[in-house]
Design a protein around this motif. Structure first.
Motif, PDB file in Angstrom:
ATOM      1  N   ASP A   2      57.313  93.018  52.395  1.00 26.80           N
ATOM      2  CA  ASP A   2      55.963  92.960  52.925  1.00 26.80           C
ATOM      3  C   ASP A   2      55.175  91.895  52.181  1.00 26.80           C
ATOM      4  O   ASP A   2      55.485  91.572  51.021  1.00 26.80           O
ATOM      5  N   PRO A   3      54.119  91.353  52.821  1.00 25.04           N
ATOM      6  CA  PRO A   3      53.347  90.304  52.150  1.00 25.04           C
ATOM      7  C   PRO A   3      52.650  90.815  50.897  1.00 25.04           C
ATOM      8  O   PRO A   3      52.530  92.027  50.667  1.00 25.04           O
ATOM      9  N   TYR A   9      56.879  82.822  48.637  1.00 22.69           N
ATOM     10  CA  TYR A   9      56.844  83.236  50.040  1.00 22.69           C
ATOM     11  C   TYR A   9      57.288  84.686  50.183  1.00 22.69           C
ATOM     12  O   TYR A   9      57.988  85.233  49.333  1.00 22.69           O
ATOM     13  N   SER A  19      51.758  78.080  59.189  1.00 28.13           N
ATOM     14  CA  SER A  19      51.832  79.128  60.208  1.00 28.13           C
ATOM     15  C   SER A  19      53.214  79.763  60.192  1.00 28.13           C
ATOM     16  O   SER A  19      54.208  79.107  59.849  1.00 28.13           O
ATOM     17  N   PRO A  20      53.309  81.057  60.568  1.00 33.05           N
ATOM     18  CA  PRO A  20      54.619  81.719  60.544  1.00 33.05           C
ATOM     19  C   PRO A  20      55.692  80.990  61.339  1.00 33.05           C
ATOM     20  O   PRO A  20      56.838  80.884  60.885  1.00 33.05           O
ATOM     21  N   ASP A  67      58.086  86.024  56.523  1.00 32.03           N
ATOM     22  CA  ASP A  67      57.724  84.833  57.299  1.00 32.03           C
ATOM     23  C   ASP A  67      56.381  84.252  56.872  1.00 32.03           C
ATOM     24  O   ASP A  67      55.818  83.411  57.574  1.00 32.03           O
ATOM     25  N   ARG A  68      55.883  84.678  55.714  1.00 39.52           N
ATOM     26  CA  ARG A  68      54.562  84.250  55.250  1.00 39.52           C
ATOM     27  C   ARG A  68      54.675  83.217  54.140  1.00 39.52           C
ATOM     28  O   ARG A  68      55.183  83.498  53.054  1.00 39.52           O
ATOM     29  N   SER A  69      54.186  82.026  54.422  1.00 39.86           N
ATOM     30  CA  SER A  69      54.029  81.016  53.390  1.00 39.86           C
ATOM     31  C   SER A  69      52.829  81.381  52.530  1.00 39.86           C
ATOM     32  O   SER A  69      51.836  81.920  53.024  1.00 39.86           O
TER      33      SER A  69
END
Length: 517
Positions: free
Chosen positions: A327-328, A261, A271-272, A264-266
């Motif tokens: 960051d994602p 993760y 969903s966040p 807030d990104r799985s």
């Protein structure tokens, strides 16, 4: 990127999780309950999960235990009633408790899984202490801890170990059996204390394991499930022994919540908003089960585990959070090389760089979840996926006295030199990275594997070994000596001997790795 959920504030998350500020406070100190005694005796095995200490200071330390006479009760409550229980603690200068220096009472409440975190002060710097708990008629095992040296003190030696990645179902924690026998001032745990996956016949490689019910076979998502998973892992006697032998400073990586993760990104399509609720209960269970200061108690889905401590004038340890603010994963190469991308978030990054550059310490340690050294650009979950942030870190290290990075995550022992420019292996070495292998994740392992070439293709990588173990370090004003310990097997039983597969010296003022054994 903001890690705060839209429309969900701290009060909302505390209400959803069922915890009150009073329960938190009473689990740290309850002076009004000093004479309280529970009305009913507690069953044998109340201290089945052992004791621990952590986050040491020159004048104190955090103690921990959790009351759980039935640690694997399927509901995650550990066999405890839904009521408060007073717990007494004692801190002494000797193991026989003939010279008690501090005692007090805290309240174990169901809101925090009957875990307590007394924050003990008034101790002497650089001293060994022993501690224990009492609840009703039950007495805990004895733990050993140690305070940090006084600020600015000249410290001759500081001995510590690093560990990470303890998938209980992949094998026995025999490495901890050996670590517990070391004479250590501290342990630094670098992430993946638990794993969220369902435990089934396909991944249960630990032989002689207890039979597990269906509640263990699903991927964990709820607070009760996270509590049960921590309890399962903490039943290992060698993990308990390592906790009882020295104070720990702990950070998380990804599996304390969910694999890979980012903020807030799985990585699995949640969903966040729903993922942040899962992160909230996961962070809560992390606090409940580890010897952490109340500063680490999450506010809903937001935790605060990055922190630092100084070992006199010898060393500054910076404990990082490389998951919550990153960051994602980049969508493509252009995004991967975006100058604005961050691994730590802007606030934590500034905190780290300022703390390193302004440090008065002889050595400056970064305790970090994922590999910093450049290996391959497709390893985007590591610092390879954040090259601009890594460059900024390397620049800060070049203005720092004797920087050293300690890392976990990859389930391999790696010793690497950190270069001013990884594209030019002949560029200046600015520091070293010492990566500890896993305690159990990936089973027995082997000296070489499918990833050996990826790492050893680089001349700045000086060691790669895929067996299980830990890194033991001895730090003096003149030198860092790092011993890479391995055990040859973990799946069959916990009886494997330990050996030092490599020993390196890093002299002060001469960043690099000099192999001694």
């Amino acid at each position: 990127m903001s890690a705060s959920p839209t429309g969900l504030d701290r009060r909302t998350f505390l209400q959803l999780a069922g915890v009150t500020s009073a329960a938190v406070a009473l689990g740290i100190s309850a002076p009004g309950a000093a004479g309280a005694v529970p009305g009913n005796p507690l069953p044998d095995g109340t201290f089945s999960l052992g004791v621990a200490s952590g986050d040491p200071r020159p004048d104190g330390v955090v103690l921990w235990t959790r009351l759980a006479p039935e640690p694997l009760a399927p509901d995650g409550h550990g066999g405890m009633p839904q009521s408060q229980v007073p717990v007494q603690y004692e801190v002494a200068e000797d193991e026989r408790f003939s010279r008690i220096t501090r005692r007090g009472t805290v309240i174990a409440s169901p809101e925090l899984a009957h875990a307590v975190h007394p924050e003990v002060g008034g101790l002497q710097p650089g001293r060994e202490y022993f501690y224990r708990f009492r609840a009703g008629n039950q007495l805990s095992p004895v733990g050993r801890t140690r305070t940090l040296p006084a600020p600015g003190a000249q410290v001759a030696t500081f001995n510590f170990a690093t560990a990470s990645c303890q998938a209980w179902y992949h094998g026995h924690f025999s490495a901890y059996r050996h670590m517990a026998a070391e004479d250590l001032d501290a342990v630094v745990f670098l992430g993946d204390y638990i794993y969220e996956y369902g435990i089934t016949s396909s991944n249960l490689w630990r032989r002689r394991a207890p039979e597990l019910g269906a509640e263990h076979q699903v991927e964990i998502e709820t607070l009760e499930q996270y509590r049960l998973r921590y309890a399962l892992f903490k039943t290992d006697p060698h993990l308990q022994a390592a906790h009882a032998a020295a104070p720990w400073s702990v950070t998380w990586d990804d599996h304390e919540v969910q694999n890979d993760y980012a903020a807030d990104r799985s990585g699995y399509g949640i969903s966040p908003q729903h993922f942040l609720h899962r992160r909230a209960v996961a962070y809560r269970a992390f606090y409940e089960h580890l010897p952490l200061s109340v500063a680490a108690l999450p506010e809903g889905p937001t935790g605060h585990v990055h922190r630092r401590f100084d070992v006199g004038a010898l060393a500054r340890f910076n404990i990082l959070d490389t998951r919550q603010y990153r960051d994602p994963v980049p969508a493509d190469s252009a995004e991967q090389h975006d100058e604005a991308r961050t691994m730590l978030g802007r606030e934590q990054e500034k905190w780290l760089h300022d703390g390193m550059v302004d440090s008065p310490a002889r050595w400056n340690v970064v305790a970090n979840g994922v590999a910093v050294a450049a290996i391959t650009e497709n390893r985007v979950d590591q610092w390879d996926g954040y090259p601009a942030a890594r460059r900024r870190l390397i620049e800060a290290m070049q203005r720092t006295s004797n920087p050293v990075v300690f890392t976990g995550d990859i389930h391999k022992h790696v010793a690497a030199e950190l270069k001013a420019d990884f594209a030019d292996p002949a560029s200046r070495t600015v520091g070293v990275e010492l990566i500890c292998t896993s305690i159990a994740s990936d089973g027995d392992g082997a000296p070489t594997d499918d990833y050996t070439e990826d790492w050893l293709q680089h001349p700045y990588v000086k060691l790669y070994d895929g067996r299980r173990g830990y890194v033991r370090c001895s730090l003096t004003p003149d030198e860092l000596v790092s011993d890479f310990k391995v055990v040859p097997w973990i799946q069959a039983d916990a009886n494997a001997p330990a050996e030092t597969v490599a020993r390196f010296s890093t002299p002060a003022g001469e960043p690099g790795l000099h192999r001694k054994a």
